[in-house]
Design an enzyme around this catalytic site. Structure first.
Site, PDB file in Angstrom:
ATOM      1  N   SER A  13       1.245  -1.056  -0.071  1.00  0.00           N
ATOM      2  CA  SER A  13       0.051   0.162  -0.021  1.00  0.00           C
ATOM      3  C   SER A  13       1.206   1.608   0.067  1.00  0.00           C
ATOM      4  O   SER A  13       2.137   0.902   0.436  1.00  0.00           O
ATOM      5  CB  SER A  13      -0.697  -0.117   1.076  1.00  0.00           C
ATOM      6  OG  SER A  13      -1.389   1.102   1.083  1.00  0.00           O
TER       7      SER A  13
ATOM      8  N   TYR B 137      -2.357  -0.157  10.676  1.00  0.00           N
ATOM      9  CA  TYR B 137      -2.399  -0.324   9.428  1.00  0.00           C
ATOM     10  C   TYR B 137      -0.886   0.215   8.806  1.00  0.00           C
ATOM     11  O   TYR B 137      -0.431  -0.530   7.984  1.00  0.00           O
ATOM     12  CB  TYR B 137      -2.932  -0.207   8.769  1.00  0.00           C
ATOM     13  CG  TYR B 137      -3.622  -0.469   7.264  1.00  0.00           C
ATOM     14  CD1 TYR B 137      -4.510  -1.620   7.069  1.00  0.00           C
ATOM     15  CD2 TYR B 137      -3.690   0.453   5.770  1.00  0.00           C
ATOM     16  CE1 TYR B 137      -3.580  -1.799   4.633  1.00  0.00           C
ATOM     17  CE2 TYR B 137      -3.562   0.475   4.494  1.00  0.00           C
ATOM     18  CZ  TYR B 137      -3.336  -1.181   4.123  1.00  0.00           C
ATOM     19  OH  TYR B 137      -4.172  -1.186   3.219  1.00  0.00           O
TER      20      TYR B 137
END
Length: 265
Positions: free
Chosen positions: A145, A158
């Protein structure tokens, strides 16, 4: 879009029941690859299996798998080897996130994100590595990501998990230098999938960034195009990746100027 390089190859995709995992599967099937699809939702996998086998002359196998369960990972991959033989490409796509400030993050959520996003990815990779190294052939694609390159408020856990994925991927690439095994990290920005059903409970983030969200089909095309090449990273969208470059060079300035934008969660 067809990638002739993957025709007849055996491709394993985790988190394949929806989102970019399912779209990657569709494109690989269109390119003539044989697929092994893994996810927790066996019903969705079976629907996708039926769709792909009816449309294309390929072999599709599905297995229910929670990548956080490392014992189950070992069992399922042993079944895969017994059934299809060698794995040519592994796409580590399974993952999830929850957007909360650090002091609000629950321990079960913290453990869950690391068990799926990091340990599960490593466990799946460790199962295919010995055979790939012995054959001196293969490709490992890890869906990370942009959050792994730029830490943002309300996604501390995250972001930390995706930073770990990038660290692992970069080390793995160096370890496999000379083995003819590609290692690619995929670093997308927000994608229009059900990821945000869990990650963004209030819907605030999706509302703020909706016009910038990537289509899963577009991300899948970039991933499949990279298969069996020496692509190091796929950064999407390109303009967002420029932020990570600025962040590395001028972190304090970036954090000061970007605070309002980054805090939209």
């Amino acid at each position: 879009m067809v990638n002739e390089r993957v025709n007849g190859k055996n491709i394993v995709i985790t988190g394949a029941s929806g989102g970019i995992g399912a779209e990657i599967a569709r494109l690989c099937a269109a390119s003539g690859a044989n697929l092994v699809l893994l996810a927790r939702s066996i019903d969705k996998l079976q629907q996708l299996e039926s769709e792909l086998e009816q449309k294309y002359q390929i072999n599709v196998e599905v297995f229910q798998l929670d990548v956080a369960n490392t014992d189950q990972v070992k069992q399922v991959f042993e079944q895969i080897f017994a059934s299809v033989g060698d794995v040519d490409i592994l796409v580590n796509n399974a993952g999830f996130g929850v957007f909360r400030e650090a002091h609000e993050a629950r321990i079960d959520e913290i453990k869950g994100m690391f068990e799926v996003n990091v340990v599960g990815l490593m466990a799946c990779t460790s199962m295919v590595l010995p055979k790939m190294r012995a054959r001196r052939y293969g490709h490992i694609i890890n869906i990370a990501s942009q959050a792994g390159k730029i830490a943002t408020p309300k996604s501390s856990v995250y972001s930390a998990s995706k930073h770990a994925v990038l660290g692992y991927t970069n080390s793995l690439r160096m370890e496999l230098d000379g083995f003819n095994i590609g290692v690619t990290s995929v670093n997308p920005g927000p994608i229009a999938t059900n990821f945000f059903t869990i990650a963004d409970e209030k819907g605030t983030y999706v509302k703020n960034v909706q016009k910038f969200m990537l289509k899963p089909e577009y991300v899948a095309q970039k991933v499949v195009s990279s298969m069996l090449t020496k692509t190091r990273e796929i950064n999407l969208p390109r303009w967002m990746n420029m932020g990570s470059v600025v962040y590395v060079l001028f972190p304090r300035l970036f954090e000061r100027i970007g605070k309002r934008v980054l805090n939209k969660k």
